[in-house]
Design an enzyme around this catalytic site. Structure first.
Site, mmCIF file in Angstrom:
data_model
loop_
_atom_site.group_PDB
_atom_site.id
_atom_site.type_symbol
_atom_site.label_atom_id
_atom_site.label_comp_id
_atom_site.label_asym_id
_atom_site.label_seq_id
_atom_site.Cartn_x
_atom_site.Cartn_y
_atom_site.Cartn_z
ATOM 1 N N GLY A 160 34.747 42.899 54.645
ATOM 2 C CA GLY A 160 34.105 41.723 55.245
ATOM 3 C C GLY A 160 34.820 41.320 56.527
ATOM 4 O O GLY A 160 34.186 41.094 57.572
ATOM 5 N N HIS A 161 36.150 41.246 56.458
ATOM 6 C CA HIS A 161 36.919 40.940 57.683
ATOM 7 C C HIS A 161 36.618 41.984 58.769
ATOM 8 O O HIS A 161 36.445 41.654 59.942
ATOM 9 C CB HIS A 161 38.421 40.977 57.394
ATOM 10 C CG HIS A 161 38.913 39.930 56.434
ATOM 11 N ND1 HIS A 161 39.470 40.244 55.208
ATOM 12 C CD2 HIS A 161 38.963 38.583 56.518
ATOM 13 C CE1 HIS A 161 39.837 39.131 54.596
ATOM 14 N NE2 HIS A 161 39.545 38.100 55.367
ATOM 15 N N TYR A 197 45.224 40.165 53.914
ATOM 16 C CA TYR A 197 44.734 40.875 52.737
ATOM 17 C C TYR A 197 43.305 41.317 53.028
ATOM 18 O O TYR A 197 42.350 40.972 52.335
ATOM 19 C CB TYR A 197 44.838 40.036 51.460
ATOM 20 C CG TYR A 197 45.147 40.931 50.265
ATOM 21 C CD1 TYR A 197 46.410 41.502 50.119
ATOM 22 C CD2 TYR A 197 44.177 41.243 49.324
ATOM 23 C CE1 TYR A 197 46.694 42.361 49.076
ATOM 24 C CE2 TYR A 197 44.453 42.105 48.271
ATOM 25 C CZ TYR A 197 45.704 42.652 48.160
ATOM 26 O OH TYR A 197 45.983 43.526 47.115
ATOM 27 N N SER A 208 36.086 38.972 48.934
ATOM 28 C CA SER A 208 37.035 37.890 49.162
ATOM 29 C C SER A 208 38.423 38.397 48.809
ATOM 30 O O SER A 208 38.591 39.161 47.852
ATOM 31 C CB SER A 208 36.694 36.692 48.265
ATOM 32 O OG SER A 208 37.779 35.777 48.244
ATOM 33 N N SER A 209 39.414 37.946 49.580
ATOM 34 C CA SER A 209 40.797 38.314 49.247
ATOM 35 C C SER A 209 41.143 37.816 47.856
ATOM 36 O O SER A 209 41.989 38.396 47.167
ATOM 37 C CB SER A 209 41.759 37.712 50.268
ATOM 38 O OG SER A 209 41.368 38.072 51.575
ATOM 39 N N ARG A 210 40.505 36.732 47.420
ATOM 40 C CA ARG A 210 40.825 36.147 46.119
ATOM 41 C C ARG A 210 40.218 36.930 44.950
ATOM 42 O O ARG A 210 40.554 36.645 43.796
ATOM 43 C CB ARG A 210 40.375 34.685 46.055
ATOM 44 C CG ARG A 210 41.222 33.759 46.926
ATOM 45 C CD ARG A 210 40.876 32.291 46.710
ATOM 46 N NE ARG A 210 41.882 31.390 47.271
ATOM 47 C CZ ARG A 210 41.759 30.749 48.447
ATOM 48 N NH1 ARG A 210 40.677 30.915 49.196
ATOM 49 N NH2 ARG A 210 42.722 29.949 48.868
ATOM 50 N N MET A 237 43.312 35.140 56.937
ATOM 51 C CA MET A 237 44.556 34.915 56.182
ATOM 52 C C MET A 237 45.088 36.241 55.634
ATOM 53 O O MET A 237 45.930 36.249 54.735
ATOM 54 C CB MET A 237 44.325 33.905 55.058
ATOM 55 C CG MET A 237 43.897 32.533 55.611
ATOM 56 S SD MET A 237 44.294 31.162 54.547
ATOM 57 C CE MET A 237 43.361 31.569 53.087
#
Ligand code: AMP
Length: 279
Positions: free
Chosen positions: A36-37, A32, A185-187, A30
């Site tokens: 990790g991505h 951002y 996490s993006s969050r 998603m």
């Protein structure tokens, strides 16, 4: 690096790559992007001639009161990170390209998606399985890489591929963490500085449960309490801390078979996930 905005362009490129005998690896995200991505991109690159990262904040996996509108987005930064990482193409459609206004076909998984996040986020996994099926049809990948960070999602998507016979090899990448242990996490950008400092208690709790398991503890309630207590001691609010079978997500009273200790917890209004595999 190509940037494709339409399904037709993406499919045309994928067909050309296949005709040239090249294998395609897909890393759905998603956006951002964080390290990790990029660790999933590295896994895809190791095995595939062509790597595609999809960037799509999928509206159908968000509930009506969730963070769809404020989910962080920065396409230029994501594109620069992908270019540096050697990604061959980004697939970044608009919602209207992915979903017809009167779309009426959904892909649902009816077992693994029931507990944990499925019980707290009604409709979430229907959105995930539907969009991943659509991404497979757009990108035509041979390999798709997902993260253990979202362990339930990874299991649900393995089931999707098995039960609908998608010709896609699913790989799962390990959890990439910040220096202090917080799962990336993006969050994480939602956290205030104080919440960010305290949120490390999630990974600390997961590690404490791992240590208890390594010391011979097998009682599910005890293992979960170890993680739960670490989170509440730091002022966090566990949404769930559960020990489940890594095979089918049955709740386990004892860690007597390969298990996942799965955690979701709030720090402030931000809900974060973490987990560990035991056994
Ligand atoms: P998202 O953009 O958050 O939907 O995540 C896209 C993919 O990256 C999913 O397969 C996630 O499980 C994976 N992912 C997210 N965070 C991490 C992390 N910290 N380490 C490894 N993979 C991750």
């Amino acid at each position: 690096m190509h940037v494709f905005r339409t399904i037709a362009e993406m499919q045309a490129a994928a067909r050309q790559w296949h005709r040239a005998g090249q294998t395609i690896g897909l890393v759905p995200t998603m956006g951002y992007l964080h390290a990790g991505h990029l660790s999933l991109v590295a896994l895809a690159k190791a095995d595939c001639a062509v790597v595609v990262v999809s960037i799509f904040v999928n509206p159908t996996q968000f509930g009506p009161t969730e963070d769809l509108a404020r989910y962080p987005r920065d396409f230029e930064r994501d594109a620069a990170l992908c270019r540096e990482a050697g990604v061959d193409a980004i697939f970044a459609p608009e919602p209207a390209e992915m979903y017809a206004a009167d779309a009426s076909v959904w892909v649902t998984e009816e077992q693994l998606s029931q507990p944990l996040c499925g019980a707290r986020r009604p409709g979430h996994f229907r959105g995930v399985t539907t969009v991943v099926a659509k991404l497979f049809n757009a990108v035509l990948p041979d390999v798709a890489v997902f993260g253990q960070k979202d362990a339930q999602q990874a299991l649900v998507l393995q089931r999707l591929v098995r039960d609908l016979n998608f010709p896609v090899d699913v790989r799962i990448g390990t959890i990439h963490r910040e220096a202090d242990g917080l799962a990336m996490s993006s969050r994480n950008v939602y956290l205030s500085p104080d919440e960010r400092r305290r949120a490390v208690a999630i990974s600390r709790g997961v590690r404490a449960a791992e240590a208890a398991y390594a010391a011979g503890e097998r009682d599910g309630a005890v293992l979960c309490a170890v993680a739960h207590n670490a989170i509440t001691a730091a002022g966090g609010r566990p949404d769930y801390v559960e020990l489940r079978s890594r095979h089918d997500l049955r709740e386990l009273a004892e860690a007597s078979e390969p298990a996942v200790l799965a955690v979701a917890a709030f720090f402030g209004a931000t809900r974060l996930l973490d987990n560990t595999f035991l056994g």
